[in-house]
Design a protein around this motif. Structure first.
Motif, PDB file in Angstrom:
ATOM      1  N   PHE A 111       0.855  -1.197   0.000  1.00 42.64           N
ATOM      2  CA  PHE A 111       0.000   0.000   0.000  1.00 42.64           C
ATOM      3  C   PHE A 111       0.888   1.243   0.000  1.00 42.64           C
ATOM      4  O   PHE A 111       2.092   1.160   0.220  1.00 42.64           O
ATOM      5  N   ILE A 112       0.275   2.424  -0.260  1.00 39.73           N
ATOM      6  CA  ILE A 112       1.012   3.688  -0.222  1.00 39.73           C
ATOM      7  C   ILE A 112       0.248   4.691   0.631  1.00 39.73           C
ATOM      8  O   ILE A 112      -0.952   4.546   0.854  1.00 39.73           O
ATOM      9  N   SER A 113       0.969   5.696   1.111  1.00 38.03           N
ATOM     10  CA  SER A 113       0.328   6.763   1.877  1.00 38.03           C
ATOM     11  C   SER A 113       0.003   7.921   0.943  1.00 38.03           C
ATOM     12  O   SER A 113       0.872   8.386   0.210  1.00 38.03           O
ATOM     13  N   VAL A 114      -1.244   8.385   0.953  1.00 39.62           N
ATOM     14  CA  VAL A 114      -1.606   9.560   0.143  1.00 39.62           C
ATOM     15  C   VAL A 114      -2.405  10.524   1.006  1.00 39.62           C
ATOM     16  O   VAL A 114      -3.014  10.129   2.002  1.00 39.62           O
ATOM     17  N   ASN A 115      -2.367  11.804   0.608  1.00 43.33           N
ATOM     18  CA  ASN A 115      -3.167  12.798   1.306  1.00 43.33           C
ATOM     19  C   ASN A 115      -4.635  12.588   0.958  1.00 43.33           C
ATOM     20  O   ASN A 115      -4.962  12.198  -0.148  1.00 43.33           O
ATOM     21  N   THR A 116      -5.487  12.858   1.909  1.00 40.85           N
ATOM     22  CA  THR A 116      -6.920  12.792   1.609  1.00 40.85           C
ATOM     23  C   THR A 116      -7.315  14.030   0.814  1.00 40.85           C
ATOM     24  O   THR A 116      -6.527  14.951   0.646  1.00 40.85           O
ATOM     25  N   GLY A 117      -8.499  14.038   0.309  1.00 39.43           N
ATOM     26  CA  GLY A 117      -8.957  15.165  -0.498  1.00 39.43           C
ATOM     27  C   GLY A 117      -8.823  14.843  -1.973  1.00 39.43           C
ATOM     28  O   GLY A 117      -8.646  13.684  -2.346  1.00 39.43           O
ATOM     29  N   ASN A 118      -8.900  15.893  -2.802  1.00 41.59           N
ATOM     30  CA  ASN A 118      -8.827  15.677  -4.241  1.00 41.59           C
ATOM     31  C   ASN A 118      -7.466  15.127  -4.648  1.00 41.59           C
ATOM     32  O   ASN A 118      -6.453  15.448  -4.038  1.00 41.59           O
ATOM     33  N   ALA A 119      -7.471  14.346  -5.710  1.00 42.38           N
ATOM     34  CA  ALA A 119      -6.200  13.871  -6.254  1.00 42.38           C
ATOM     35  C   ALA A 119      -5.458  15.068  -6.813  1.00 42.38           C
ATOM     36  O   ALA A 119      -6.057  15.959  -7.415  1.00 42.38           O
ATOM     37  N   GLN A 120      -4.128  15.112  -6.612  1.00 39.34           N
ATOM     38  CA  GLN A 120      -3.359  16.252  -7.123  1.00 39.34           C
ATOM     39  C   GLN A 120      -3.173  16.120  -8.624  1.00 39.34           C
ATOM     40  O   GLN A 120      -3.381  15.061  -9.205  1.00 39.34           O
ATOM     41  N   ASP A 121      -2.756  17.213  -9.232  1.00 42.09           N
ATOM     42  CA  ASP A 121      -2.544  17.215 -10.682  1.00 42.09           C
ATOM     43  C   ASP A 121      -1.467  16.200 -11.041  1.00 42.09           C
ATOM     44  O   ASP A 121      -0.396  16.165 -10.427  1.00 42.09           O
ATOM     45  N   ALA A 122      -1.773  15.365 -12.037  1.00 42.22           N
ATOM     46  CA  ALA A 122      -0.849  14.298 -12.404  1.00 42.22           C
ATOM     47  C   ALA A 122       0.502  14.841 -12.842  1.00 42.22           C
ATOM     48  O   ALA A 122       1.529  14.189 -12.665  1.00 42.22           O
ATOM     49  N   ASN A 123       0.526  16.063 -13.387  1.00 43.68           N
ATOM     50  CA  ASN A 123       1.793  16.641 -13.856  1.00 43.68           C
ATOM     51  C   ASN A 123       2.734  17.020 -12.710  1.00 43.68           C
ATOM     52  O   ASN A 123       3.897  17.333 -12.940  1.00 43.68           O
ATOM     53  N   ASN A 124       2.226  16.976 -11.492  1.00 48.04           N
ATOM     54  CA  ASN A 124       3.083  17.240 -10.336  1.00 48.04           C
ATOM     55  C   ASN A 124       3.996  16.056 -10.023  1.00 48.04           C
ATOM     56  O   ASN A 124       4.887  16.160  -9.201  1.00 48.04           O
ATOM     57  N   LEU A 125       3.716  14.922 -10.637  1.00 46.23           N
ATOM     58  CA  LEU A 125       4.479  13.716 -10.346  1.00 46.23           C
ATOM     59  C   LEU A 125       5.181  13.216 -11.606  1.00 46.23           C
ATOM     60  O   LEU A 125       4.712  12.299 -12.258  1.00 46.23           O
ATOM     61  N   PRO A 126       6.293  13.839 -11.971  1.00 46.43           N
ATOM     62  CA  PRO A 126       6.978  13.373 -13.177  1.00 46.43           C
ATOM     63  C   PRO A 126       7.531  11.959 -12.969  1.00 46.43           C
ATOM     64  O   PRO A 126       8.138  11.667 -11.948  1.00 46.43           O
ATOM     65  N   ILE A 127       7.234  11.074 -13.916  1.00 42.48           N
ATOM     66  CA  ILE A 127       7.687   9.683 -13.813  1.00 42.48           C
ATOM     67  C   ILE A 127       8.405   9.307 -15.098  1.00 42.48           C
ATOM     68  O   ILE A 127       7.881   9.522 -16.200  1.00 42.48           O
ATOM     69  N   ASN A 128       9.593   8.787 -14.953  1.00 41.42           N
ATOM     70  CA  ASN A 128      10.377   8.304 -16.084  1.00 41.42           C
ATOM     71  C   ASN A 128       9.577   7.258 -16.852  1.00 41.42           C
ATOM     72  O   ASN A 128       8.979   6.373 -16.256  1.00 41.42           O
ATOM     73  N   LYS A 129       9.584   7.331 -18.185  1.00 42.75           N
ATOM     74  CA  LYS A 129       8.768   6.430 -19.006  1.00 42.75           C
ATOM     75  C   LYS A 129       9.138   4.952 -18.767  1.00 42.75           C
ATOM     76  O   LYS A 129       8.264   4.084 -18.666  1.00 42.75           O
ATOM     77  N   ASP A 130      10.447   4.656 -18.682  1.00 42.71           N
ATOM     78  CA  ASP A 130      10.879   3.263 -18.469  1.00 42.71           C
ATOM     79  C   ASP A 130      10.339   2.727 -17.156  1.00 42.71           C
ATOM     80  O   ASP A 130       9.884   1.581 -17.075  1.00 42.71           O
ATOM     81  N   ASN A 131      10.415   3.577 -16.101  1.00 42.05           N
ATOM     82  CA  ASN A 131       9.908   3.142 -14.793  1.00 42.05           C
ATOM     83  C   ASN A 131       8.408   2.911 -14.832  1.00 42.05           C
ATOM     84  O   ASN A 131       7.899   1.953 -14.252  1.00 42.05           O
ATOM     85  N   ALA A 132       7.703   3.819 -15.542  1.00 45.01           N
ATOM     86  CA  ALA A 132       6.255   3.666 -15.650  1.00 45.01           C
ATOM     87  C   ALA A 132       5.922   2.359 -16.357  1.00 45.01           C
ATOM     88  O   ALA A 132       5.029   1.610 -15.936  1.00 45.01           O
ATOM     89  N   ASP A 133       6.676   2.047 -17.429  1.00 39.74           N
ATOM     90  CA  ASP A 133       6.449   0.805 -18.177  1.00 39.74           C
ATOM     91  C   ASP A 133       6.722  -0.423 -17.307  1.00 39.74           C
ATOM     92  O   ASP A 133       5.940  -1.377 -17.294  1.00 39.74           O
ATOM     93  N   ASP A 134       7.858  -0.391 -16.583  1.00 40.48           N
ATOM     94  CA  ASP A 134       8.215  -1.541 -15.739  1.00 40.48           C
ATOM     95  C   ASP A 134       7.193  -1.732 -14.615  1.00 40.48           C
ATOM     96  O   ASP A 134       6.823  -2.859 -14.282  1.00 40.48           O
ATOM     97  N   ALA A 135       6.757  -0.600 -14.013  1.00 44.66           N
ATOM     98  CA  ALA A 135       5.763  -0.680 -12.940  1.00 44.66           C
ATOM     99  C   ALA A 135       4.466  -1.267 -13.484  1.00 44.66           C
ATOM    100  O   ALA A 135       3.830  -2.117 -12.852  1.00 44.66           O
ATOM    101  N   PHE A 136       4.096  -0.840 -14.695  1.00 44.28           N
ATOM    102  CA  PHE A 136       2.859  -1.332 -15.299  1.00 44.28           C
ATOM    103  C   PHE A 136       2.960  -2.831 -15.603  1.00 44.28           C
ATOM    104  O   PHE A 136       2.019  -3.591 -15.359  1.00 44.28           O
ATOM    105  N   ALA A 137       4.139  -3.232 -16.102  1.00 41.78           N
ATOM    106  CA  ALA A 137       4.346  -4.655 -16.418  1.00 41.78           C
ATOM    107  C   ALA A 137       4.242  -5.501 -15.153  1.00 41.78           C
ATOM    108  O   ALA A 137       3.676  -6.607 -15.173  1.00 41.78           O
TER     109      ALA A 137
END
Lengths: 252, 205
Positions: free
Chosen positions: A133-159
């Motif tokens: 699990f992960i810890s997140v703040n309650t309330g609205n989800a923050q803007d996705a652009n606030n969390l830059p994620i390397n494409k390779d990492n995103a692909d590996d995480a998705f896989a």
């Protein structure tokens, strides 16, 4: 083209967790090659019900390869002879007319048989609950652009997140190890910024729960990766080991 | 398993390299000089104790894991198609390790016992002479060659497996590690196996 098969089925029948099971032999005829393996068992069960016998209990749900419920060990391999598919996606055209097919449940002390081909896989749920699990703040989800994620990492995480938790890795492993499952669940979080908050303790907690559940150790045969219907890579196991070592060094 | 395995792998390079000097065909002069150094140098003698400790740890750890893993599947499968998803030697590390242990007992009795625990090692009867005598028996040569084959397969899985266990699996380096592991396993086991064969057929003097 559609054909029809006559088959001999050797199916594991077990009344409940406490009693010992044994194989029963059934003949099925006129099985369409376009049927899925589960539909073939449905045909057998219809007949058993009509004859007043106890139908074969087996797990199934979505029947399109994404829920992870089906769990048959067919002719010595989890999910049968084809790679990258679950039992529900296995078609009868993969078998020959007159063939004898042996069907067993996943066998592991951490996966006790509930009935026939149904095993209790709640050990997986407890591994996830221990740290997946992960810890997140309650309330609205923050803007996705606030969390830059390397494409390779995103692909590996998705896989890694493609794991459906069916347990074929445990069934295939000679040690009944759950390292592929646990490592996929750790990797999908470890590779993303959202997963960093618990990074120091997650691997330790989940590995401890995995051992507690009675899964075996990994001897790197690679059988899990070869049999995984979702093609989860054993690179995840190496990542889990790295996470585990660093967590062991840094934890209090 | 991985740490002790890599330690034993590093030892094999030294052992194999030193023994390969017999192929200089100098009547064992270079080999005996090396053996003399290994038998007398205090640092090497200390490492010898560390080596035995490492070997023992590798065996005890392997045995413990084997016993433990066996318990994880109390009801065995009726049909197992292991060849469909993994290499036979990766599933048989315990068996290969046991064969290696049996071979090691014979091997240590032949050479380690002779050179360290008896007073038979002299200028007139060197370790090289002892090799010539031991490898006159065809049965011994066959045992050694079988031992080397077991070693080759044990290393073929063990080398790359050790890196995976330590978390060193990276798309950039893993193929190189696997290739080096395969080359290492073949070169080490073939070089060792060629020694008793060379002595038996008097290819070296």
């Amino acid at each position: 083209m559609e054909g029809h098969l006559n088959l001999t089925l050797k199916i594991w029948r077990q009344k409940n967790t406490q009693t010992a099971g044994k194989f029963e032999t059934y003949q099925v005829s006129g099985i369409s090659t376009d049927m899925s393996f589960l539909e073939m068992i449905d045909v057998l069960n219809n007949r058993l019900i009509e004859e007043g016998d106890d139908p074969v209990a087996f797990d199934h749900d979505c029947r399109e390869g994404i829920c992870g419920m089906c769990s048959m060990y067919i002719n010595g391999r989890p999910h049968g002879p084809n790679r990258g598919v679950t039992t529900c996606q296995l078609h009868m055209r993969s078998f020959k007319d007159g063939e004898t097919i042996t069907v067993e449940p996943w066998r592991a002390s951490a996966f006790p048989v509930i009935k026939d081909l149904v095993v209790n896989r709640s050990a997986f749920d407890r591994i996830i609950a221990a740290g997946g699990f992960i810890s997140v703040n309650t309330g609205n989800a923050q803007d996705a652009n606030n969390l830059p994620i390397n494409k390779d990492n995103a692909d590996d995480a998705f896989a890694a997140a493609a794991c459906i938790g069916c347990g074929a890795c445990v069934a295939a492993c000679k040690n009944a190890s759950a390292m592929l499952f646990t490592s996929a669940k750790i990797s999908q979080l470890a590779l993303l910024p959202q997963g960093q908050i618990e990074a120091a303790t997650r691997a330790q907690a989940m590995v401890a729960q995995m051992d507690e559940e009675g899964f075996g150790a990994c001897s790197n045969t690679g059988a899990c990766e070869a049999e995984c219907p979702k093609g989860i890579s054993i690179e995840n196991i190496a990542r889990m080991n790295r996470e585990y070592f660093s967590a062991t060094f840094s934890s209090k | 398993m991985a740490t002790t395995g890599l330690f034993l792998i590093s030892f094999l390079i030294v052992h194999c390299g030193l023994n390969a000097t017999i192929f200089l065909n100098d009547g064992g002069a270079a080999f005996n000089e090396g053996a003399e150094f290994m038998g007398t140098n205090p640092i090497i003698r200390t490492m010898e104790i560390v080596l035995f400790a490492g070997l023992l740890l590798h065996i005890v750890d392997g045995l413990r894991l084997w016993l433990d893993n066996k318990k994880k599947r109390p009801v065995a499968y009726a049909v197992v198609d292991g060849a469909a998803n993994s290499k036979w030697y990766s599933r048989s590390m315990g068996l290969l390790g046991t064969l290696l242990l049996l071979f090691l007992i014979i091997h240590l009795k032949h050479f380690w016992y002779f050179s360290r625990l008896t007073n038979d090692l002299t200028e007139a009867h060197t370790l090289y002479n002892e090799m010539q005598i031991v490898f006159e028996s065809p049965i011994v040569v066959i045992i050694y060659v079988l031992g080397c084959i077991s070693l080759g397969y044990h290393l073929l899985h063990g080398f790359q497996s050790a890196f995976q266990s330590l978390g060193w699996n990276h798309p950039k380096y893993a193929p190189t590690i696997k290739s080096i592991g395969a080359i290492y396993a073949v070169v080490i086991s073939a070089t060792f196996a060629s020694m008793p064969i060379a002595f038996y057929f008097h290819l070296i003097h």
